[in-house]
Design a protein around this motif. Structure first.
Motif, PDB file in Angstrom:
ATOM      1  N   LYS A  63      56.303 -18.448  43.240  1.00  0.00           N
ATOM      2  CA  LYS A  63      56.639 -19.129  44.490  1.00  0.00           C
ATOM      3  C   LYS A  63      55.764 -18.611  45.627  1.00  0.00           C
ATOM      4  N   ALA A  64      55.522 -17.301  45.646  1.00  0.00           N
ATOM      5  CA  ALA A  64      54.663 -16.702  46.665  1.00  0.00           C
ATOM      6  C   ALA A  64      53.221 -17.208  46.520  1.00  0.00           C
ATOM      7  N   TYR A  65      52.741 -17.316  45.280  1.00  0.00           N
ATOM      8  CA  TYR A  65      51.375 -17.801  45.042  1.00  0.00           C
ATOM      9  C   TYR A  65      51.197 -19.204  45.610  1.00  0.00           C
ATOM     10  N   ARG A  66      52.130 -20.095  45.306  1.00  0.00           N
ATOM     11  CA  ARG A  66      52.024 -21.480  45.763  1.00  0.00           C
ATOM     12  C   ARG A  66      52.142 -21.575  47.278  1.00  0.00           C
ATOM     13  N   ARG A  67      52.986 -20.725  47.856  1.00  0.00           N
ATOM     14  CA  ARG A  67      53.176 -20.756  49.302  1.00  0.00           C
ATOM     15  C   ARG A  67      51.863 -20.440  50.034  1.00  0.00           C
ATOM     16  N   CYS A  68      51.140 -19.458  49.564  1.00  0.00           N
ATOM     17  CA  CYS A  68      49.884 -19.072  50.191  1.00  0.00           C
ATOM     18  C   CYS A  68      48.859 -20.208  50.122  1.00  0.00           C
ATOM     19  N   ILE A  69      48.722 -20.842  48.952  1.00  0.00           N
ATOM     20  CA  ILE A  69      47.731 -21.908  48.786  1.00  0.00           C
ATOM     21  C   ILE A  69      48.069 -23.092  49.687  1.00  0.00           C
ATOM     22  N   ARG A  70      49.355 -23.460  49.773  1.00  0.00           N
ATOM     23  CA  ARG A  70      49.745 -24.569  50.653  1.00  0.00           C
ATOM     24  C   ARG A  70      49.480 -24.230  52.119  1.00  0.00           C
ATOM     25  N   SER A  71      49.778 -23.003  52.491  1.00  0.00           N
ATOM     26  CA  SER A  71      49.543 -22.582  53.872  1.00  0.00           C
ATOM     27  C   SER A  71      48.058 -22.599  54.216  1.00  0.00           C
ATOM     28  N   LEU A  72      47.225 -22.185  53.255  1.00  0.00           N
ATOM     29  CA  LEU A  72      45.777 -22.170  53.481  1.00  0.00           C
ATOM     30  C   LEU A  72      45.258 -23.588  53.726  1.00  0.00           C
ATOM     31  N   LYS A  73      45.662 -24.524  52.894  1.00  0.00           N
ATOM     32  CA  LYS A  73      45.211 -25.910  53.059  1.00  0.00           C
ATOM     33  C   LYS A  73      45.637 -26.462  54.418  1.00  0.00           C
ATOM     34  N   LEU A  74      46.859 -26.156  54.814  1.00  0.00           N
ATOM     35  CA  LEU A  74      47.372 -26.622  56.102  1.00  0.00           C
ATOM     36  C   LEU A  74      46.572 -26.016  57.256  1.00  0.00           C
ATOM     37  N   ALA A  75      46.323 -24.717  57.190  1.00  0.00           N
ATOM     38  CA  ALA A  75      45.600 -24.026  58.260  1.00  0.00           C
ATOM     39  C   ALA A  75      44.169 -24.539  58.384  1.00  0.00           C
TER      40      ALA A  75
END
Length: 454
Positions: free
Chosen positions: A308-320
């Motif tokens: 869950k932590a791995y996916r959260r980081c990737i989604r946040s990166l794309k958004l940023a």
């Protein structure tokens, strides 16, 4: 405190108050710059150089605040509220002592530090005044940073936002009184801005401490400070010192680059100050997303929710990255008008417009570092970003700033090209590290029953 679980925390709920808080911090700096620009361009340059030194000091305070945020988040995620409260008390005490020490050193060695920056002689009196007042009171900022980190880790991001709002209002009012001199107030220029900054921070500290003790009236074991587990301070240092090393390297490299720019002249320094003040509003979305992501991932790591932590980081990166690109393009379209708010010097406006155009390439690369480095820290993987950061910032950013900006005569354009290469190369290496999942084997949650004390 157990009720404040990760299930109730979302990226949006955490990020929007952080975004507003960071915006207000930036507005405070921009308010100083904007108001001083009506007073003197030299005053803007003097304060800009002083703030480069103060930024380095803020990083020193940040190593405790960073460790605090990560450890509290991990312990909340692991449902260990007692450890989280103990960490809060230890971090406040540690940063108070450290803050007082650095404040005294800044007050005593202000001129030596400014001479090291090789600033033009005409800027020295105002830069010294600002550094003595704001630097001498910088321990206040150390406590504000630590208290804010505690509140945000518990999910109380709105509290820190409201305090920052109040500080901004007080600071702007103070600036107006001391720069423009209404109602018979003395016109003090840079000295007045420094006094206003110090007073607003002191009031903000009092308020944020009141908020903290009201949020946790019985949870903070202040009376037990010297009997708390030594493991907490050891973990604060294990996370904080490497994390501070990455920030320290960045600010140190910026100091060196500012010294290069100072050799070009006062107008170049002023252009850099105005450009970076505008750029702050481009990347603040990525900063807020990175900090919100750090809190969430810290909770997830404490709860051992690694996928869950791995996916959260990737989604946040794309958004940023997406938001940063959109903001950079938008600001570039209106860059002349934005610079016109600060100055009517056509040379500054023309060069600043080119720098903002280069920012379209720069800011998406910066998003990698703002989001992924925060995620790696939250997971306990704190050393790798430091090693890569030091190599990239000095080997790419500083070296190429000198080669392109000074040797080849490209000036600030050469400096900005070096920034672009640094952010992208370092950012892609951070992404590779996150995808390797090495961080899933590192965390700092310990048994609350530890008997070893301070």
């Amino acid at each position: 405190m157990k009720n404040n679980s990760t299930k109730k925390l979302t990226l949006f709920a955490l990020t929007w108050p952080i975004f507003i808080e960071i915006s207000l911090h930036m507005l405070m700096g921009n308010a100083d710059t904007l108001m001083l620009s009506q007073y003197s361009d030299n005053s803007v340059a003097a304060v800009g150089i002083s703030n480069q030194i103060l930024s380095l000091i803020i990083v020193m305070f940040g190593f405790i605040a960073t460790g605090t945020a990560i450890l509290i988040a991990q312990n909340i995620g692991a449902e260990k509220p007692k450890s989280a409260a103990e960490i809060s008390v230890i971090s406040l005490a540690a940063n108070l002592g450290f803050g007082i020490l650095l404040s005294v050193l800044l007050f005593i060695f202000d001129e030596q530090l400014l001479h090291f920056m090789d600033i033009p002689a005409e800027l020295m009196p105002e830069a010294t005044t600002y550094l003595q007042i704001v630097g001498g009171l910088s321990f206040i900022q150390a406590l504000i940073m630590t208290t804010g980190a505690i509140l945000r880790s518990y999910g109380y991001t709105k509290d820190a936002m409201y305090v920052t709002l109040g500080m901004n209002v007080i600071n702007i009012v103070g600036n107006y009184l001391f720069i423009f001199g209404p109602f018979g107030f003395p016109i003090l220029g840079v000295q007045g801005v420094a006094i206003s900054t110090g007073v607003s921070r002191l009031i903000g500290l009092i308020i944020i401490l009141i908020v903290l003790f009201r949020r946790m009236p019985n949870a903070l074991p202040i009376k037990e400070l010297f009997s708390l587990p030594k493991a907490h301070i050891q973990n604060l240092l294990r996370i904080g010192i490497p994390s501070a090393g990455e920030h320290l390297s960045y600010n140190g490299s910026q100091l060196m680059i500012t010294a290069f720019i100072a050799a070009i002249g006062t107008e170049a320094i002023t252009t850099k100050v105005y450009t970076q003040n505008i750029m702050m509003f481009i990347f603040l979305f990525a900063v807020a997303i990175g900090q919100g992501t750090q809190i969430l991932i810290g909770h997830m790591i404490g709860a051992k929710q690694y996928e869950k932590a791995y996916r959260r980081c990737i989604r946040s990166l794309k958004l940023a990255m997406t938001i940063s690109l959109i903001m950079a393009i938008s600001f570039s379209l209106f860059s002349s008008q934005l610079f016109g708010i600060f100055t009517d010097n056509p040379d500054i406006i023309a060069l600043g417009t080119i720098l903002i155009l280069l920012t379209i390439v720069l800011e998406p690369g910066r998003s990698f570092n703002l989001v992924i480095i925060n995620a790696l820290r939250a997971a306990g993987d704190v050393r790798y970003p430091v090693y890569i950061g030091i190599a990239s910032m000095w080997g790419i950013s500083v070296m190429l700033s000198y080669v392109l900006g000074i040797v080849f005569g490209l000036g600030l354009i050469g400096v900005w090209i070096s920034f672009i290469l640094d952010e992208w190369i370092r950012g892609l290496l951070m992404l590779r590290r996150w995808k390797s999942r090495v961080w899933s084997k590192k965390h700092f949650v310990h048994d609350e029953k530890s008997s070893s004390t301070l």
